[in-house]
Write an enzyme that holds these catalytic residues in place. Structure first.
Site, PDB file in Angstrom:
ATOM      1  N   HIS A  15      -6.520   4.332  -3.142  1.00  0.00           N
ATOM      2  CA  HIS A  15      -5.558   5.165  -3.870  1.00  0.00           C
ATOM      3  C   HIS A  15      -6.178   5.720  -5.143  1.00  0.00           C
ATOM      4  CE1 HIS A  15      -3.581   1.997  -6.798  1.00  0.00           C
ATOM      5  NE2 HIS A  15      -4.880   1.989  -6.867  1.00  0.00           N
ATOM      6  N   CYS A  34      -8.054   3.131 -12.302  1.00  0.00           N
ATOM      7  CA  CYS A  34      -7.227   3.542 -11.154  1.00  0.00           C
ATOM      8  C   CYS A  34      -7.057   5.056 -11.102  1.00  0.00           C
ATOM      9  CB  CYS A  34      -5.877   2.835 -11.174  1.00  0.00           C
ATOM     10  SG  CYS A  34      -5.962   1.187 -10.438  1.00  0.00           S
ATOM     11  N   HIS A  40     -10.353   4.536  -5.037  1.00  0.00           N
ATOM     12  CA  HIS A  40     -10.918   3.187  -4.970  1.00  0.00           C
ATOM     13  C   HIS A  40      -9.974   2.364  -4.110  1.00  0.00           C
ATOM     14  CE1 HIS A  40      -7.941   3.069  -8.136  1.00  0.00           C
ATOM     15  NE2 HIS A  40      -7.745   1.820  -7.777  1.00  0.00           N
ATOM     16  N   HIS A  42      -8.012  -1.305  -2.645  1.00  0.00           N
ATOM     17  CA  HIS A  42      -7.450  -2.615  -2.966  1.00  0.00           C
ATOM     18  C   HIS A  42      -7.224  -3.379  -1.671  1.00  0.00           C
ATOM     19  CE1 HIS A  42      -6.591  -2.087  -7.248  1.00  0.00           C
ATOM     20  NE2 HIS A  42      -6.211  -0.857  -6.976  1.00  0.00           N
ATOM     21  N   ASP A  80      -2.687   0.665   6.593  1.00  0.00           N
ATOM     22  CA  ASP A  80      -3.946  -0.087   6.611  1.00  0.00           C
ATOM     23  C   ASP A  80      -5.135   0.847   6.846  1.00  0.00           C
ATOM     24  OD1 ASP A  80      -5.588  -2.371   6.526  1.00  0.00           O
ATOM     25  OD2 ASP A  80      -5.558  -2.535   8.712  1.00  0.00           O
ATOM     26  N   HIS A  81      -6.166   0.685   6.031  1.00  0.00           N
ATOM     27  CA  HIS A  81      -7.375   1.517   6.092  1.00  0.00           C
ATOM     28  C   HIS A  81      -7.094   2.995   5.905  1.00  0.00           C
ATOM     29  CE1 HIS A  81      -9.150  -2.235   7.356  1.00  0.00           C
ATOM     30  NE2 HIS A  81     -10.336  -1.696   7.146  1.00  0.00           N
ATOM     31  N   GLU A 125      -1.521  -6.558  -5.639  1.00  0.00           N
ATOM     32  CA  GLU A 125      -2.565  -5.529  -5.665  1.00  0.00           C
ATOM     33  C   GLU A 125      -3.914  -6.170  -5.969  1.00  0.00           C
ATOM     34  OE1 GLU A 125      -2.150  -1.110  -6.899  1.00  0.00           O
ATOM     35  OE2 GLU A 125      -2.770  -2.212  -8.685  1.00  0.00           O
TER      36      GLU A 125
END
Ligand code: NI
Length: 135
Positions: A15, A34, A40, A42, A80-81, A125
């Site tokens: 994100h 962020c 980047h 998480h 996811d991913h 997170e």
């Protein structure tokens, strides 16, 4: 007899936190790392809590297999991913903070779970930063 059941899941996602109404400098100042323009990732830990009366026949609050499949279909397959900003419609116009992700996940699941049951989302997170919705 009210009992809470929990299902723990995991997803990885990228994100970038950014407010398009602000200057680059303001965004850097507020969101720090962020705000990195190249995104980047998480490792999100998701805990879904369902509270309610146990069913007299099954002894279950909710069948955990059903809950697990629901989280997979509604949440993990979607996020996811993924790059939350670029790959998902939920965050194309919504800053993907942990707070907002928790609210979105709640709304994705709420309609699929018996209205008599209480639903709560906890989202980590990082190991040390997590949010809960509803508060
Ligand atoms: Ni971040």
């Amino acid at each position: 007899m009210k009992v809470a059941v929990f299902r723990k899941e995991h997803f990885n996602a990228a994100h970038r936190l950014n407010n398009p109404k602000w200057t680059e400098e303001e965004n850097r100042e507020v969101f720090g790392k962020c705000n990195n323009p190249n995104f980047h990732g998480h490792n999100y830990e998701l805990i879904v809590k369902v509270t309610g009366e146990t069913d007299p026949d099954t002894g279950y609050v909710m069948d955990m297999k059903v809950l697990s499949d629901l989280i997979k279909e509604r949440v993990l397959d979607r996020f996811d991913h993924k790059n939350l900003n670029l790959d998902t419609k939920e965050f194309s116009n919504l800053n993907p903070t942990a707070e907002n992700i928790a609210v979105v996940i709640f709304n994705l699941l709420r309609g699929e779970i018996d209205p008599d049951k209480e639903l709560k989302i906890k989202l980590y997170e990082t190991e040390r930063n997590y949010v809960e919705y509803p508060a």
